[in-house]
Design a protein around this motif. Structure first.
Motif, PDB file in Angstrom:
ATOM      1  N   ALA A 108     -46.708 -29.054   3.963  1.00  0.00           N
ATOM      2  CA  ALA A 108     -45.809 -30.101   3.464  1.00  0.00           C
ATOM      3  C   ALA A 108     -44.775 -30.468   4.521  1.00  0.00           C
ATOM      4  CB  ALA A 108     -45.118 -29.638   2.180  1.00  0.00           C
ATOM      5  N   GLN A 109     -44.256 -29.466   5.215  1.00  0.00           N
ATOM      6  CA  GLN A 109     -43.264 -29.737   6.254  1.00  0.00           C
ATOM      7  C   GLN A 109     -43.895 -30.551   7.384  1.00  0.00           C
ATOM      8  OE1 GLN A 109     -41.436 -26.302   8.102  1.00  0.00           O
ATOM      9  NE2 GLN A 109     -39.630 -27.486   8.616  1.00  0.00           N
ATOM     10  N   GLN A 110     -45.099 -30.194   7.788  1.00  0.00           N
ATOM     11  CA  GLN A 110     -45.786 -30.952   8.842  1.00  0.00           C
ATOM     12  C   GLN A 110     -46.047 -32.389   8.395  1.00  0.00           C
ATOM     13  OE1 GLN A 110     -49.253 -28.580   9.647  1.00  0.00           O
ATOM     14  NE2 GLN A 110     -48.185 -27.237  11.069  1.00  0.00           N
ATOM     15  N   GLU A 111     -46.484 -32.547   7.166  1.00  0.00           N
ATOM     16  CA  GLU A 111     -46.792 -33.893   6.652  1.00  0.00           C
ATOM     17  C   GLU A 111     -45.538 -34.756   6.565  1.00  0.00           C
ATOM     18  OE1 GLU A 111     -48.770 -33.177   2.939  1.00  0.00           O
ATOM     19  OE2 GLU A 111     -50.689 -32.727   3.904  1.00  0.00           O
ATOM     20  N   LYS A 112     -44.422 -34.160   6.181  1.00  0.00           N
ATOM     21  CA  LYS A 112     -43.188 -34.927   6.048  1.00  0.00           C
ATOM     22  C   LYS A 112     -42.535 -35.204   7.400  1.00  0.00           C
ATOM     23  CE  LYS A 112     -42.165 -33.581   1.325  1.00  0.00           C
ATOM     24  NZ  LYS A 112     -42.760 -34.757   0.771  1.00  0.00           N
ATOM     25  N   MET A 113     -42.705 -34.306   8.363  1.00  0.00           N
ATOM     26  CA  MET A 113     -42.068 -34.470   9.660  1.00  0.00           C
ATOM     27  C   MET A 113     -42.903 -35.327  10.620  1.00  0.00           C
ATOM     28  SD  MET A 113     -39.124 -33.159   9.434  1.00  0.00           S
ATOM     29  CE  MET A 113     -38.589 -33.156  11.128  1.00  0.00           C
ATOM     30  N   GLN A 114     -44.209 -35.379  10.420  1.00  0.00           N
ATOM     31  CA  GLN A 114     -45.077 -36.122  11.347  1.00  0.00           C
ATOM     32  C   GLN A 114     -44.670 -37.592  11.487  1.00  0.00           C
ATOM     33  OE1 GLN A 114     -47.179 -34.629  13.330  1.00  0.00           O
ATOM     34  NE2 GLN A 114     -47.808 -36.501  14.317  1.00  0.00           N
ATOM     35  N   PRO A 115     -44.443 -38.338  10.391  1.00  0.00           N
ATOM     36  CA  PRO A 115     -44.023 -39.735  10.560  1.00  0.00           C
ATOM     37  C   PRO A 115     -42.669 -39.862  11.275  1.00  0.00           C
ATOM     38  CG  PRO A 115     -44.597 -39.285   8.268  1.00  0.00           C
ATOM     39  CD  PRO A 115     -44.646 -37.999   9.002  1.00  0.00           C
ATOM     40  N   ILE A 116     -41.774 -38.920  11.048  1.00  0.00           N
ATOM     41  CA  ILE A 116     -40.466 -38.939  11.694  1.00  0.00           C
ATOM     42  C   ILE A 116     -40.632 -38.723  13.194  1.00  0.00           C
ATOM     43  CG2 ILE A 116     -38.253 -37.714  11.862  1.00  0.00           C
ATOM     44  CD1 ILE A 116     -38.605 -37.129   8.794  1.00  0.00           C
ATOM     45  N   ILE A 117     -41.442 -37.768  13.567  1.00  0.00           N
ATOM     46  CA  ILE A 117     -41.689 -37.482  14.977  1.00  0.00           C
ATOM     47  C   ILE A 117     -42.359 -38.680  15.653  1.00  0.00           C
ATOM     48  CG2 ILE A 117     -43.048 -36.035  16.564  1.00  0.00           C
ATOM     49  CD1 ILE A 117     -42.492 -33.704  14.554  1.00  0.00           C
ATOM     50  N   MET A 118     -43.302 -39.291  14.975  1.00  0.00           N
ATOM     51  CA  MET A 118     -43.978 -40.459  15.541  1.00  0.00           C
ATOM     52  C   MET A 118     -42.986 -41.610  15.733  1.00  0.00           C
ATOM     53  SD  MET A 118     -46.918 -39.311  16.126  1.00  0.00           S
ATOM     54  CE  MET A 118     -47.783 -40.776  16.616  1.00  0.00           C
ATOM     55  N   LYS A 119     -42.067 -41.765  14.801  1.00  0.00           N
ATOM     56  CA  LYS A 119     -41.050 -42.813  14.896  1.00  0.00           C
ATOM     57  C   LYS A 119     -40.139 -42.575  16.106  1.00  0.00           C
ATOM     58  CE  LYS A 119     -37.610 -45.046  11.929  1.00  0.00           C
ATOM     59  NZ  LYS A 119     -36.965 -45.019  10.616  1.00  0.00           N
ATOM     60  N   VAL A 120     -39.747 -41.311  16.322  1.00  0.00           N
ATOM     61  CA  VAL A 120     -38.902 -40.968  17.466  1.00  0.00           C
ATOM     62  C   VAL A 120     -39.667 -41.197  18.769  1.00  0.00           C
ATOM     63  CG1 VAL A 120     -37.716 -39.068  18.655  1.00  0.00           C
ATOM     64  CG2 VAL A 120     -37.429 -39.372  16.195  1.00  0.00           C
ATOM     65  N   ARG A 121     -40.921 -40.800  18.811  1.00  0.00           N
ATOM     66  CA  ARG A 121     -41.726 -41.011  20.018  1.00  0.00           C
ATOM     67  C   ARG A 121     -41.862 -42.503  20.333  1.00  0.00           C
ATOM     68  NH1 ARG A 121     -46.564 -36.620  19.194  1.00  0.00           N
ATOM     69  NH2 ARG A 121     -45.339 -34.800  19.789  1.00  0.00           N
TER      70      ARG A 121
END
Length: 164
Positions: A108-121
């Protein structure tokens, strides 16, 4: 041939000077994003639910174990064996549930953080393209940072604010 090599050696430092480097602190950026607070709140709520479920299971196991200890002397051998097997099965179920919950929380943490990380990248890439940077490094990853390296953390945060 010697002139070509000499010319390349003289031009190489000029191309190195033309490169532009930046550094960014993604942890600072991510921690400041409201999406992270929301994601962490959801994960904490799920973790609390899992914790409550496990506590209920452990309380039931404790209660049944205490009941067994009290009634053990009056039970026949077959009933004792059945009860011990039931208690062992409950204990194993609690252990398996704990492991499953840990894996579910990580997922769940990976799924929720992945879009955030992609947005930062994406924001880092946009700042890199707009600023003409050759490289943007993670702050703290470089062994040495000279004075000509610009910290683009605030630029990335500004880029993220533009895309809201």
């Amino acid at each position: 041939m010697k002139k070509l090599i000499l010319m390349l050696m003289l031009c190489a430092p000029m191309t190195m000077l033309a490169q532009k480097f930046g550094k960014v602190n993604t942890q600072t950026i991510i921690q400041a994003m409201p999406e992270v607070s929301k994601a962490n709140g959801e994960i904490e709520a799920t973790a609390k639910q899992y914790e409550n479920d496990l506590k209920a299971m452990q309380d039931e196991l404790t209660r049944k174990s205490q009941d067994y200890d009290k009634a053990k002397s009056t039970m026949n051998a077959t009933k004792q064996k059945e009860t011990e097997t039931e208690l062992q099965t409950m204990y194993q179920k609690i252990q398996q549930t704990y492991q499953d919950n840990q894996q579910a929380l990580q997922k769940a943490q990976q799924e929720k953080m992945q879009p955030i990380i992609m947005k930062v990248r994406a924001a880092i890439e946009a700042v890199g393209r707009a600023g003409g940077y050759t490289y943007i490094f993670e702050d703290g990853a470089a062994v040495y940072t000279g004075s000509d390296v610009k910290d683009v953390t605030s630029d990335v945060q500004a880029q993220l604010n533009k895309t809201k």
